[in-house]
Design a protein around this motif. Structure first.
Motif: not given
Lengths: 333, 333, 333, 333, 333
Positions: D230, D232-240, D242-244
C-alpha cells in the motif's frame, strides 16, 4: 556380452528387427513418433518384465535465434542388448552418442546395464557443462551491469532466464528417473538383474551429478534474480540522478535569466543602468550566483560524483576459518 | 585406539597405502580427483560394509576479489583408522584440521568415530561463525543505509547476497548428511558400531548446530530482503523529494522572471515605469512573492524537512513478558 | 462388449433408465445438478463397489469477452456400460465427445475401461493443445513487447495470466484423479477389474500428458513473469530516457534565452550593442552554445541513441553438447 | 509429590547438587554455558532414560534500541523433581517464572509433568500476547499510513518486520518440540510415565496455542506485506502527483512570461504598444490564459483533488452469512 | 433418534445439564470461555471415547468499519444427542443455525452424525458463498481499474486482501478437521459408529466443497495480485506520460519565449526590427515552430494518444477444443 544397436529415426521395420519381441505397443509407438517441437515427451525410466525403457531429452539453446530445441534419446535395455533410438529434432541435429562408445571401449565394459549408465552419465555431464556455461554468462552479466546499456542488460537477463527455465524443465524429471534406479525401484522383472549393485553405485554417482545440476540451477536462478534486483536498483537510482541534474540545470540557468531580465526593465530610474560599469556589475552577479549554486550542488553531491565527506564503507571481512574461528565466542565475552 | 592419517593432495600410491583394502573404486577415484573450481562434489556421508566415506566442503569468501572458493575435506573411517584427504583449491589454501587434533588430545579421545565427530563439529562451528560474521555485516549495512550512497548500498547488498547463496549451497547437504547419522542410517555394515549411541548423541549436537546455521541463514536472507526493501522505498521516496525541490525552484524562479518581464514591456503608457520608486516597487513584488512561495512550500513540507505539525508516531511497545502479560485478555474485557 | 450411453442435460428419468441400479444418491444428485457458473464441482474419479464415478471439466476461454466457462463431463462406468453425462454451461456450448467415438471405432475397442481411457485422453490432449496455444501467445507477446504500447502489453499480460490461472485450477485435480488410476487405487470393488493392467498402462500415458501439461503451465507462468519483468524494466528505463530528453530540452533552450536576455538589458554602455555585427555576434553565441550542448548530450548518450563507444556485449555461447563438452574440465586446468 | 528447584545462572556445584545423577554430560554442559548473544541454542525437548531435558527461549524486543535478546529457560524433569535453569542474557534480565508457581499453587498440582506443562503453557501464552501486541502495532501502522511521513513508515515497517522474524525463529522449533509430546514421542524411557495421557491432553492445548501463534505470525507477515505494498503504491502515485504539479506550474508561469516577452520586442511597429490601454490588454491576456489553464488542469484533476465527475466506487458487500446465503445459487439462475 | 440441544452463551449449569457426563474438563472450559476478539480458538474436530468435540469459526467482514469478527460454533456429539454451543462475538451477532434445523426437518433425518454433517455443510456452503462474493468484487475491481482513482484502487486492493487473509486463516484448519472424518480418523471410541460409512460419504462432499473453497481462495489471491500488478504497471506508465506532457509543454513554450527575447535585444542594427511587418514576422516564426513541434510530438505519440501507425495487436485465439484440436500436431508438420 551385450550388443549395442544405435538407430537414428528408425522405420517401424528397423525397430521391430532390433527390439526384443516382448516390447509393449505403447513403447513402440513412442519410439516411432517423430520428434515434434513443443510436444516433447517427459524424460522417464520404466522397468518392465523383460526390458527397461527410457526416454531422455537434451536441451540445445540456439542463442542467435533465441530458440531452444530438445534432442530425444530413447533406450530399450535387456540383459543381452541395448537399443538406443535417437530422433532428429525438427529444427536441429540429433544427439551424438559417440563419447559413450569411446568410454565403453576404454573401460572394456560390455554389460548392457553399464552401457545404460554411460549414456545417462554422458547426459548428466552435459547438464553440468551446460549449467557451468550459464553461470559463466551470469558472471559476465554481473561484470557488465555497470557498463552495458539498460536495453542490453534487460535483454540478456531475459535470455538467460529463458535458458534456465528450459533447462530446469528437463533436469528435474531426469533426476527423478535416475533416483528410481538408485532406490532399486527399476529393473527388469524376471531373472538376474540388469542393473546389479555395482552399477547402482555408478548410478548413485550420476544421481549426485544431477543433484549438483539442480543445486547449480537454483544458485543460477538466485544469482540472476540478484543481478536483476541490482539492475532495477541502479535504474531507480539513475532516475534520481537525472532529475537532480535537471534541477541543477534549471536552477543554474534561471537565476541569470532573472538577472538580465531585471536590467531589461524600462523603469525611469534604475541607478545601475546609468553606471559606466553597469554591464559588468550584471555579469558579476551572474557569475557569482552561478558559482555559489554550483558549489552548493557539488556539496550536496548532486553533481560531480558522491557528496563530499561521505562516510567510508567499512571493508568486508574475509570469511576464512582461520580469521573468524572463535570470533563468535570472543565477541560475546 | 584409532590411528589418524591426514593426507594433503595425495598421490594414488600414498592413498592406497593409507586406505583399507576394501575401499570401493569410485570412492578412490573421488579422493584422487584434484579440486576443480565450479566442479565441487556435493557434501555427503555414506555407510559401506567396512568403512564410512564422507565428503565435506567449507566455503571461503575472498571479499576483495568478490570470489568464493571451497575447501574439500574427505574422510574414510574404519574402526581402526581415520584417513582424511584434504585438497588444495585451485585458488586458495587447503582446510586446516589442527583444531581437531588439539581437541582430540585435550579429550584424550582416540576412537575413530569420535575423531569423525570432532571434524564434523569443527565444520559446523565454522558455519556458525560464518553466519554470525555475515549477520554482523548485515547489521552494519542496516546502520549505514541512511548514510552510504546508493551505489555503495547496492553493491554491498549484492555481495552479501552472493555470500549467503554460496554458503547455503553447502550447509543444506551437510545438514542432510549429519541427519543420517542421527537417524542411525549410517554406520559400517559389519561388526561393532563405528558410531555407537554416545557418539550419535554428539552428532545430535552437531545436527542441532547445523539446524541453527540453517535458521540463521534464513534469518539473514530475510533481514537482507528487509534491508533491500527499505533501500528501495528510500530511493522511491528520494525521487519524490528531488522532484519537489525541482518544482519549488521552477516556481520560485519563474515568478520573478515574469515580473521583470512585465516591466520590460514597451507599451507607451505603463504607470509604474514613470514612478521614481518604480524599480523598488518591482523588487518589492519580487521579494513578496518569493517569501510567500517559500512559506507555502515550507508549510507543505516540500522544503526544509517534514511538514509542520506532522502527527507524532506512537512509540513501539516494549515486548517483554512482564509488560504485556495478560494484556490480550485485559484488552478484550 | 460395453455399451456407451451419452446423455446431454438428462432428466431424472433418463438418468435412472441409463444408470446401473446400485448408483449412490449423492452421485445421482451431482449428475442432475445443472451446470452453474462459478459453482463448478472439482474434477475427480471415485471407485465404488459396482461402478467408477468421474467428473471432468474442460475450460473454454472466450477471449473477446474476457470470460472463462467450464464444460462439465461426468461418467459412470461399469463393466457392461459407460454412461457419460454432459452439461450445457450457462454461457456456452457443451463438450463434444465425438472424437472419442471415432477413436473407439478406429481401434475397434469396446471395453468400458478403454472408453474411459479414450475420454480422459481426449481431455488431456485438449489441455496440451490449450497450453501450446497459450505458449504461442506468450511468444507473440515477447516479440511485441518492444513495439506495442504499454497499455496493450499490460492488458495482454493480464489476460494471459487469467487464462493460465483458470486452466491451472482444472489441470491439477484432473492430474490427481488420473494418478489414482495409475497407482491402482481406483477400480470397481467387486469382480474382474474394469481397468486391467493394460488399460492402466494407457492411463500412465495420460498421466504423463497431464504431467507435461503441468510442467508446461509452470513454464508458461515463469515465461509470463519474465515478460512482465522485462516490460517493467523497460518502463522504468523509458522514464529515465524521457527525463533525460526533458533535461536536454530545458538546457538547450534556456541558454539562448539567457543570451538574448543579456543583450536586452538597458545599461548605458554595453559595447556589443554598438557593434554593427552585434546581432550576428549574439546569434554566433547562440549557435555555438547550442552545438556544444548537443554534442555533449550526444556523447553522454542522452539523445540520439546509445552512448558513443559503448562496450560491445559479448555474444552468448551456443549451448550445444558438441561445443561445450569437456569445457568445464578444460577451463579449470 | 514433585519438588521444583529453580536455579538462576547456577555454578557447576549447584547444578550437580540439584540434578539427578544420571544426567548426560552434554546436557550438563549446555546448562552451564552462559547465555551468549547471537549464540542461543535451538528450543527443543528430549526424552532420556531417566529424565526429560528441555530448552526454551523467550524473545524480548527492546524497541528503543532496536534490539532483540532471548531469555533462556532450561528444564530437567524426572518423576520426582523439576529443575529449571534460567540464564541472565548478556543484555537484559532473565525470565520470570513466578506465574507458574502461582498457577501450580492455585491448581494444587504437584506432579512434575504438570509443572512442565505450566511452564510451557506460560511460554505459549507469552507468544500469543506477543503476536497480539505486534498485530495491534500493524493495525496502528495501517491507520497511520496516510498521515505519517514516508521515512517514519519505512522505519516502522522495518522494525516490525525484524520483530516478526526474530519471534518466528523461536516459535517454530518450540512448536515442533511440543508436537513431539502430543505425538507421545517424548517421555522418560523407564518406569511409569512422566507425561501421562491427561497431561498430554494439556500439551495438546499448548500445541494448539502454538499453532495459533504460527497462524497469527503468518497473518501478521501478510498484513505487513499488504501495508508495505500500500505504501509503495502510494509513493509511486505521489510521484505522479508531484510531477503533475510541476507541469501545471511550468505551464501556468511560462505563458505569461511569453506574453510579456512579446511586448518587450523592439519592432518598429507593434500596434498594441501604441494603444493607451496596451498595458491592460497585456494583463488581460495574462489573466485570461492563466484562468483557462487553471480551469483545464482542474478539470483534468491535476490540481485541487480528484477529477470532476469521477465514478463512484461501488460499496463493498457485507460478508455475513445472513446476507449472502444462497446468493451464489440465486445469481446463477 | 437423536436430540439436538442448541445453547447460546450458556452458563456452567446449563452446559452441565445438556452435556454427557463423560465430558473432559478442558472441553468444558473451552465451551464456557466467552468469545474474545483476537483470541479465537483454532477450528478442529476431536474424537473422544464417548463423544466427538468440534470447534468451528465463521468469519464476518464488516466492510464499512474495515473489521472482521468470527462467530464461534462448538459441538459435542454423542450417539444420542448433539449439543451445539454458540457464542456471541464481542463485536457482533452469533451464528444462526436455523438452516440446519430446516434441512434436518426436510430430510426427516434425526441421527446425530447427520446433524453434524448438516452443520458442517452449512459452514462449508457459507465459505463458498463468501469466496464467490469476494470474487465478484475482484471482478468489479478489475473493471474499475481504468476508471477509479489510484487512491480508491489502492484502498480497495488492501481491503480485499485483508478479507482474503482472514478467510484463509479459517478455511484451512476447517478443511483439515473435515479431512480427518473422511479418512475415518475421527469417531467415538466405543460402540457403534457415530459417523457410519454413508455419513462419511456426505462428509466427503463437504470436504470437496472446502477443497473448492481453498482452490477458490488461491485463485482469488492470484487474481488480486494480477490486479495489483496491472495497477502498478499503469501508475509507472502514467508517470512516463506525465513527464512526456511536461517535456512537450516546456519545449513548446520555451521556443517562443526565446524568439520574443531575440527581438527584445537592444543591438544597434537588427534588420528585422526595422521592417514594417517585423512584428508579424516574429509571430510567423512563433506559430511555425509551435506547429512543427506539436506535429513532431504527436508523431512520437507523446500527446494526443498512441503513436501514429502503431502495430495492431494480434487478436487472442478462442481457446475452445473445437478450434484448437489437432492444432499442436498440425503446427509442427
Amino acid at each position: 556380452m551385450a550388443e549395442w544397436i544405435d538407430l537414428l529415426d528408425p522405420t517401424e521395420e528397423e525397430l521391430r528387427g532390433a527390439l526384443p519381441r516382448e516390447i509393449h505397443d505403447r513403447a513402440l509407438e513412442q519410439l516411432l513418433t517423430p520428434a515434434r517441437h513443443d510436444d516433447e515427451p517427459r524424460p522417464r525410466l520404466e522397468g518392465h518384465d523383460h526390458y527397461v525403457f527410457g526416454i531422455f531429452l537434451v536441451p540445445i539453446c540456439v542463442r542467435e535465434e533465441d530458440r531452444v530445441f530438445y534432442q530425444e534419446v530413447d533406450l530399450i535395455a535387456t540383459r543381452e542388448r541395448l537399443v538406443t533410438v535417437r530422433k532428429t529434432p525438427e529444427l536441429g541435429h540429433p544427439f551424438d552418442p559417440s563419447p559413450v562408445r569411446d568410454s565403453a571401449e576404454a573401460a572394456k565394459a560390455t554389460r548392457a546395464g553399464y552401457l545404460v549408465y554411460l549414456l545417462v552419465d554422458l547426459i548428466a555431464e552435459y547438464f553440468l557443462d551446460l549449467i557451468d556455461a550459464l553461470n559463466d554468462e551470469i558472471d559476465e552479466l554481473e561484470d557488465g551491469i555497470e557498463r552495458w546499456t539498460a536495453g542490453q542488460i534487460r535483454a540478456r537477463i531475459s535470455e538467460l532466464r529463458h535458458d534456465l527455465l528450459h533447462v530446469r524443465r528437463t533436469v528435474a524429471p531426469t533426476r527423478d528417473a535416475v533416483h528410481q534406479v538408485v532406490d532399486r525401484r527399476i529393473d527388469v522383472g524376471a531373472g538376474p538383474e540388469l542393473l546389479p549393485r555395482e552399477i547402482e553405485l555408478d548410478f548413485a554417482d550420476v544421481y549426485d551429478k544431477l543433484l549438483r545440476a539442480m543445486d547449480g540451477l537454483d544458485l543460477s536462478r538466485d544469482l540472476l534474480s540478484s543481478a536483476r534486483d541490482y539492475h532495477q536498483a541502479k535504474i531507480a537510482n539513475d532516475q534520481n540522478e537525472v532529475t537532480k541534474r535537471l534541477t541543477v540545470i534549471a536552477s543554474v540557468l534561471l537565476v541569470p535569466t532573472f538577472i538580465v531580465g531585471l536590467y531589461g526593465q524600462n523603469f525611469r530610474r534604475i541607478t545601475e543602468l546609468a553606471w559606466g560599469f553597469g554591464y559588468w556589475w550584471s555579469w558579476g552577479w551572474i557569475l557569482l550566483t552561478t558559482a555559489l549554486q554550483l558549489g552548493f550542488y557539488r556539496w550536496l553531491g548532486w553533481i560531480g560524483g558522491d557528496p563530499l565527506g561521505r562516510p567510508k564503507l567499512p571493508p568486508l571481512r574475509k570469511l576464512d576459518p582461520r580469521s573468524i574461528r572463535g570470533r563468535r565466542r570472543a565477541s560475546s565475552t
